[in-house]
Scaffold this motif. Structure first.
Motif, PDB file in Angstrom:
ATOM      1  N   PRO A   1      44.597  37.360  37.368  1.00 16.88           N
ATOM      2  CA  PRO A   1      44.662  38.885  37.132  1.00 16.88           C
ATOM      3  C   PRO A   1      46.225  38.954  36.877  1.00 16.88           C
ATOM      4  CG  PRO A   1      43.077  38.594  38.857  1.00 16.88           C
ATOM      5  CD  PRO A   1      43.717  37.212  38.647  1.00 16.88           C
TER       6      PRO A   1
ATOM      7  N   SER B   1      47.285  38.059  33.522  1.00 17.64           N
ATOM      8  CA  SER B   1      46.608  38.961  32.667  1.00 17.64           C
ATOM      9  C   SER B   1      47.201  40.059  32.578  1.00 17.64           C
ATOM     10  CB  SER B   1      44.918  38.979  32.861  1.00 17.64           C
ATOM     11  OG  SER B   1      44.668  39.897  31.941  1.00 17.64           O
TER      12      SER B   1
ATOM     13  N   TYR C   1      45.123  45.231  29.130  1.00 17.31           N
ATOM     14  CA  TYR C   1      45.148  45.902  30.324  1.00 17.31           C
ATOM     15  C   TYR C   1      43.345  46.287  30.414  1.00 17.31           C
ATOM     16  CZ  TYR C   1      49.930  47.417  30.768  1.00 17.31           C
ATOM     17  OH  TYR C   1      51.155  47.420  30.886  1.00 17.31           O
ATOM     18  N   VAL C   2      42.600  46.419  29.652  1.00 16.80           N
ATOM     19  CA  VAL C   2      41.382  46.668  29.751  1.00 16.80           C
ATOM     20  C   VAL C   2      40.658  45.358  30.534  1.00 16.80           C
ATOM     21  CG1 VAL C   2      38.951  46.686  28.888  1.00 16.80           C
ATOM     22  CG2 VAL C   2      40.803  48.219  27.815  1.00 16.80           C
ATOM     23  N   VAL C   3      41.070  44.044  30.022  1.00 17.20           N
ATOM     24  CA  VAL C   3      40.593  42.889  30.536  1.00 17.20           C
ATOM     25  C   VAL C   3      41.026  42.688  32.035  1.00 17.20           C
ATOM     26  CG1 VAL C   3      41.814  40.923  29.987  1.00 17.20           C
ATOM     27  CG2 VAL C   3      39.630  40.563  29.963  1.00 17.20           C
ATOM     28  N   THR C   4      42.165  42.890  32.227  1.00 19.56           N
ATOM     29  CA  THR C   4      42.691  42.839  33.535  1.00 19.56           C
ATOM     30  C   THR C   4      42.014  43.610  34.718  1.00 19.56           C
ATOM     31  OG1 THR C   4      44.846  42.467  32.658  1.00 19.56           O
ATOM     32  CG2 THR C   4      44.938  42.811  35.007  1.00 19.56           C
ATOM     33  N   ASP C   5      41.781  44.827  34.112  1.00 15.93           N
ATOM     34  CA  ASP C   5      41.092  46.040  34.934  1.00 15.93           C
ATOM     35  C   ASP C   5      39.700  45.526  35.133  1.00 15.93           C
ATOM     36  OD1 ASP C   5      41.171  48.748  36.235  1.00 15.93           O
ATOM     37  OD2 ASP C   5      39.478  48.932  34.838  1.00 15.93           O
ATOM     38  N   ARG C   6      38.932  44.894  34.230  1.00 15.58           N
ATOM     39  CA  ARG C   6      37.739  44.282  34.522  1.00 15.58           C
ATOM     40  C   ARG C   6      37.790  43.227  35.549  1.00 15.58           C
ATOM     41  NH1 ARG C   6      34.097  42.453  29.696  1.00 15.58           N
ATOM     42  NH2 ARG C   6      32.600  41.973  31.460  1.00 15.58           N
ATOM     43  N   MET C   7      38.665  42.371  35.530  1.00 19.36           N
ATOM     44  CA  MET C   7      38.815  41.126  36.324  1.00 19.36           C
ATOM     45  C   MET C   7      38.827  41.676  37.695  1.00 19.36           C
ATOM     46  SD  MET C   7      41.634  38.683  34.868  1.00 19.36           S
ATOM     47  CE  MET C   7      41.288  37.911  33.208  1.00 19.36           C
TER      48      MET C   7
END
Lengths: 300, 99
Positions: free
Chosen positions: B31, B34, B78-84
């Motif tokens: 994360p 990312s 940012y979206v994928v980091t938040d999902r992680m």
């Protein structure tokens, strides 16, 4: 662009400078909060807020200037907005749809496109400036092109390997030590020629781009899939540096500071990651270089 | 003069980058990578700035492509980091519930 004195000669320029400073501070706070599981999610959101702030400021300056000169760069502004819309949709859709296990590949893809964008900004600065670029622009933008291109192709291969694409796994480079040295020499030579012969900047910037793209492949192809996360982290640091170089070329504090931040944080993180795998960073990267293969082999 | 100031900022920011990554637990490595990855999406600010000087078709091509790539980097990042990180949280709570 313009010089520092020009930027700070208008009230808007001063505001712009300080807003970029504030967003840089926000990035530092956001990254710091991401060090601990409890605050990590908040840290990411804070960092995103800093990004929105910086982008909003850039757009305000763009529109104020365009309104005052009657939208002289209207075509560019329209293309910019359309491009941003396409990129935003592509980014959100891919980030939302990706399976949890495929996330590292996607991060590598985002790193690929980021490196590409940094290289394009640098190329634009060298190729479309009126008159000959200064030596400072040639060196910084040249490095931006070089590092950005290496991360573009390197991260693409890294993503492909993590995805388990068969043809990528089968790729090998014969006599990789020799190929490595030759490609590095060609890349550096075209970069140096770009700096000393700015009249031929079209030719030498294209050569620098092409050789750097090849080097990205030569660098990542020999590295094994298990080491990919560390490699992606290293390439991530490279993209940060490329962005900082593009920032030096266009004289923008936001790009310089945020890029340098990611550059050094990325290197620190890569060292931590390879330590967690019980392998020194150099032996991970040695998979891609000629030397040190014995060390890499024994650790495998 | 400008480049001297710029290089000073660059070096100081490098030092901050080293300091800001403290003792990160291994679970947060990806994360954090990312998250740092989305920060270099700041390149989009650079694209907006160069757009204000673009008059040739070549520059238009560069700006369009850079806008697509840079925005994909920053928004997707940012979206994928938040999902992680969200997954990280739910993993913990699931463990607590004896999943």
């Amino acid at each position: 662009m313009g010089t520092l004195a020009e930027t700070l000669s208008t009230p808007l320029g001063v505001i712009e400078w300080f807003v970029y400073l504030v967003s840089a501070v926000i990035f530092v706070i956001g990254l710091h909060l991401m060090n601990s599981p409890k605050t990590a999610r908040k840290g990411n959101l804070i960092s995103a807020a800093g990004m929105v702030l910086a982008c909003a400021m850039a757009f305000i300056v763009l529109f104020v200037n365009e309104i005052s000169n009657g939208f002289r760069h209207g075509v560019a502004v329209v293309l910019l907005i359309v491009g941003i819309a396409i990129g935003a949709v592509a980014g959100v859709v891919s980030a939302k749809k990706v399976k949890m296990t495929d996330m590292p590949q996607l991060v590598s893809i985002f790193n690929t496109v980021g490196g590409g964008a940094a290289a394009l900004v640098a190329l634009n600065d060298i190729l479309t400036s009126e008159g000959l670029p200064t030596i400072v622009v040639l060196i910084t933008a040249g490095l931006g092109i070089l590092i950005g291109s290496v991360t573009f192709s390197g991260s693409l291969v890294a993503a492909g390997k993590l995805q388990g694409l068969k043809f990528m796994r089968k790729l090998t480079i014969p006599a990789k030590g020799v190929v490595n040295v030759v490609v590095i020499v060609l890349t550096v030579a075209s970069f140096v020629m770009l700096c000393v012969m700015p009249e031929q900047r079209l030719l030498f910037s294209i050569l620098t781009t092409v050789f750097a793209l090849v080097y990205g492949l030569v660098f990542v192809i020999p590295i094994g899939g298990a080491d990919m996360p560390v490699v992606i982290s290293v390439l991530n640091a490279c993209t940060g540096t490329a962005v900082a170089m593009s920032g030096l070329a266009i004289n923008n504090i936001a790009l310089i500071v945020a890029g340098a931040l990611v550059g050094s944080a990325g290197v620190t993180l890569s060292i931590d990651m390879s330590k967690a795998m019980n392998r020194p960073l150099l032996s991970v990267l040695a998979g891609g270089f000629g030397g040190g293969s014995a060390a890499a082999g024994s650790a495998d | 003069m400008d480049i001297v100031v710029a290089i000073t900022l660059f070096v100081l920011a490098l030092l901050i980058g080293v300091e800001v990554i403290g003792k990160v637990p291994a679970t947060l490595h990806t994360p954090l990578m990312s998250g740092a990855n989305s920060i270099h999406g700041i390149v989009i600010v650079g694209v907006v700035i160069v757009a204000a000087h673009a008059t040739s078709p070549l520059a238009w091509v560069f700006i369009f492509l850079a806008a697509v790539l840079g925005t994909m980097n920053v928004v997707g990042g940012y979206v994928v980091t938040d999902r992680m990180l969200e997954m990280f949280k739910s993993d913990k709570s699931k463990k607590g519930e004896g999943k």
